[in-house]
Motif scaffolding. Sequence first.
Motif, short mmCIF file in Angstrom:
data_model
loop_
_atom_site.label_atom_id
_atom_site.label_comp_id
_atom_site.label_asym_id
_atom_site.label_seq_id
_atom_site.Cartn_x
_atom_site.Cartn_y
_atom_site.Cartn_z
N ILE A 1 0.86 -1.18 0.00
CA ILE A 1 0.00 0.00 0.00
C ILE A 1 0.89 1.23 0.00
N PHE A 2 0.53 2.26 -0.76
CA PHE A 2 1.24 3.53 -0.74
C PHE A 2 0.96 4.20 0.60
N VAL A 3 2.02 4.53 1.36
CA VAL A 3 1.85 5.06 2.72
C VAL A 3 2.41 6.48 2.81
N ALA A 4 1.59 7.39 3.34
CA ALA A 4 1.98 8.78 3.53
C ALA A 4 1.73 9.19 4.97
N THR A 5 2.43 10.23 5.41
CA THR A 5 2.15 10.80 6.72
C THR A 5 2.50 12.28 6.71
N SER A 6 2.04 12.98 7.74
CA SER A 6 2.32 14.41 7.90
C SER A 6 2.83 14.64 9.31
N THR A 7 3.90 15.39 9.44
CA THR A 7 4.55 15.59 10.74
C THR A 7 4.97 17.03 10.93
N ASN A 8 5.11 17.43 12.20
CA ASN A 8 5.67 18.76 12.46
C ASN A 8 7.19 18.72 12.50
N GLY A 9 7.77 17.54 12.36
CA GLY A 9 9.21 17.41 12.16
C GLY A 9 10.10 17.50 13.37
N HIS A 10 9.53 17.51 14.57
CA HIS A 10 10.35 17.69 15.77
C HIS A 10 11.04 16.41 16.24
N PHE A 11 10.65 15.26 15.72
CA PHE A 11 11.19 14.00 16.24
C PHE A 11 11.94 13.21 15.17
N ASP B 1 15.12 12.85 14.62
CA ASP B 1 16.54 12.82 14.95
C ASP B 1 17.23 11.78 14.07
N ASP B 2 18.52 11.64 14.23
CA ASP B 2 19.29 10.78 13.32
C ASP B 2 18.74 9.35 13.27
N ASP B 3 18.48 8.77 14.43
CA ASP B 3 18.02 7.38 14.49
C ASP B 3 16.62 7.23 13.90
N SER C 1 5.58 20.02 8.01
CA SER C 1 5.04 21.37 8.14
C SER C 1 6.11 22.33 8.63
N LEU C 2 6.25 23.42 7.91
CA LEU C 2 7.23 24.46 8.30
C LEU C 2 6.60 25.81 7.99
N ASP C 3 6.02 26.45 9.00
CA ASP C 3 5.25 27.67 8.78
C ASP C 3 6.01 28.93 9.17
N GLY C 4 7.27 28.96 8.81
CA GLY C 4 8.12 30.12 9.06
C GLY C 4 9.56 29.77 8.77
N LEU C 5 10.36 30.76 8.39
CA LEU C 5 11.75 30.51 8.03
C LEU C 5 12.73 30.92 9.12
N ASP C 6 12.22 31.42 10.23
CA ASP C 6 13.05 31.74 11.39
C ASP C 6 12.23 31.46 12.64
N GLN C 7 12.90 31.36 13.77
CA GLN C 7 12.22 30.98 15.00
C GLN C 7 11.12 31.96 15.39
N GLU C 8 11.40 33.24 15.24
CA GLU C 8 10.42 34.26 15.65
C GLU C 8 9.11 34.12 14.87
N THR C 9 9.22 33.93 13.57
CA THR C 9 8.02 33.77 12.74
C THR C 9 7.36 32.42 12.98
N TYR C 10 8.17 31.37 13.03
CA TYR C 10 7.67 30.01 13.17
C TYR C 10 6.84 29.83 14.43
N GLU C 11 7.32 30.32 15.56
CA GLU C 11 6.65 30.04 16.83
C GLU C 11 5.40 30.89 17.06
N ASN D 1 10.29 24.37 17.81
CA ASN D 1 11.71 24.71 17.70
C ASN D 1 12.14 24.50 16.25
N ILE D 2 12.32 25.58 15.53
CA ILE D 2 12.61 25.47 14.10
C ILE D 2 13.95 24.79 13.84
N THR D 3 14.88 24.92 14.77
CA THR D 3 16.19 24.26 14.60
C THR D 3 16.03 22.76 14.53
N LYS D 4 15.17 22.20 15.39
CA LYS D 4 14.90 20.76 15.37
C LYS D 4 14.26 20.33 14.06
#
Length: 332
Positions: free
Chosen positions: A119-129, A131-133, A149-159, A166-169
């Motif tokens: 089955i073709f599998v998709a998901t949507s995430t906020n990207g915070h988890f 990590d490398d593993d 999902s990335l709703d800003g290009l810097d921390q101030e806008t994103y949050e 945490n946009i860095t994560k």
Amino acid sequence: MTGYISSYISALNLTRITNFLKNEGSYYFSLVSGKPRVSGLPWSISIEPTTSCNLRCPECPSGLRQFTRPTGNLSLETFIQFLDPLSKHLIYLTLYFQGEPTLNREFIEMVKYARTKRIFVATSTNGHFLDDDNARQLVESGLDRLIISLDGLDQETYEKYRVGGNITKVLSGIQNIIRWKEELHSRKPFVELQFLVLKTNEHQLTGLKAFSREMNVDKLTLKSAQLYHPESSQFLTNLEEKSRYKPDETGKPVIKGKLPNRCHRLWHAAVITWDGKVLPCCFDKDASHAMGDLNEYSFSEIWQQPPYKDFRRNIFSCRKTIEICRNCNEGL
């Protein structure tokens, strides 16, 4: 894009194609006849791994902690029970509804199991988890499509919208996925960066395409905001062409255009909550229009039972009277 298409094609077989044609044919027959009839089973299903989320986004019931339905996590065993009866006909599976799916500790195993069914599998995430593993495991799982999902290009806008984020994560997580795809020589997952256009971030649209190329993602999608509370407009973009709403005579935001008395989703798709409620679509966030419960009936039974038939008839007669439909842009 080549990998995306080949993944989709690999999910096809004679049984699924036959079901697809029956299902789609019944929808267009219903449009012509004006009488809703459905044949076959939906070829696209969303299953909810969890209602939990690490963020507090202000236009999301999960972020607001304002669900009126039970909250919890889907177990792998229950996921298999939900998926197996559908797998013969299913082409596309979205492992997401509300919440952050990667918070479910068995999420990777769910992806792997669904992929054994081709089955073709998709998901949507906020990207915070990612990590490398986790990124490596996700690439190795065979996941076909990953929306981040990335709703800003810097921390101030994103949050401003992704409260607690945490946009860095997130940026690190994107890089981890791209790197592991390269190291494992994998064309999957197809990585789609999703940017929710808001009043708080519309000023960053100019540099967004260059940014996405720099991140080396496969696709950039601009998404219009959906209000969980329609009377709220504080986040609505000032860019008219990027908004799905317009003000009515009182200034309240309403969906642009006239809702047609039809909805393709009621034929080809459905949503299953973590606890087994079958919903007509992803706009029913609080399961206020549950068509049935998989703990009591099979999906095939629910698909043809009176609640579903009545809902389809109501869609065809006067869709605007259904609350979740008044906040939906399907068919516009």
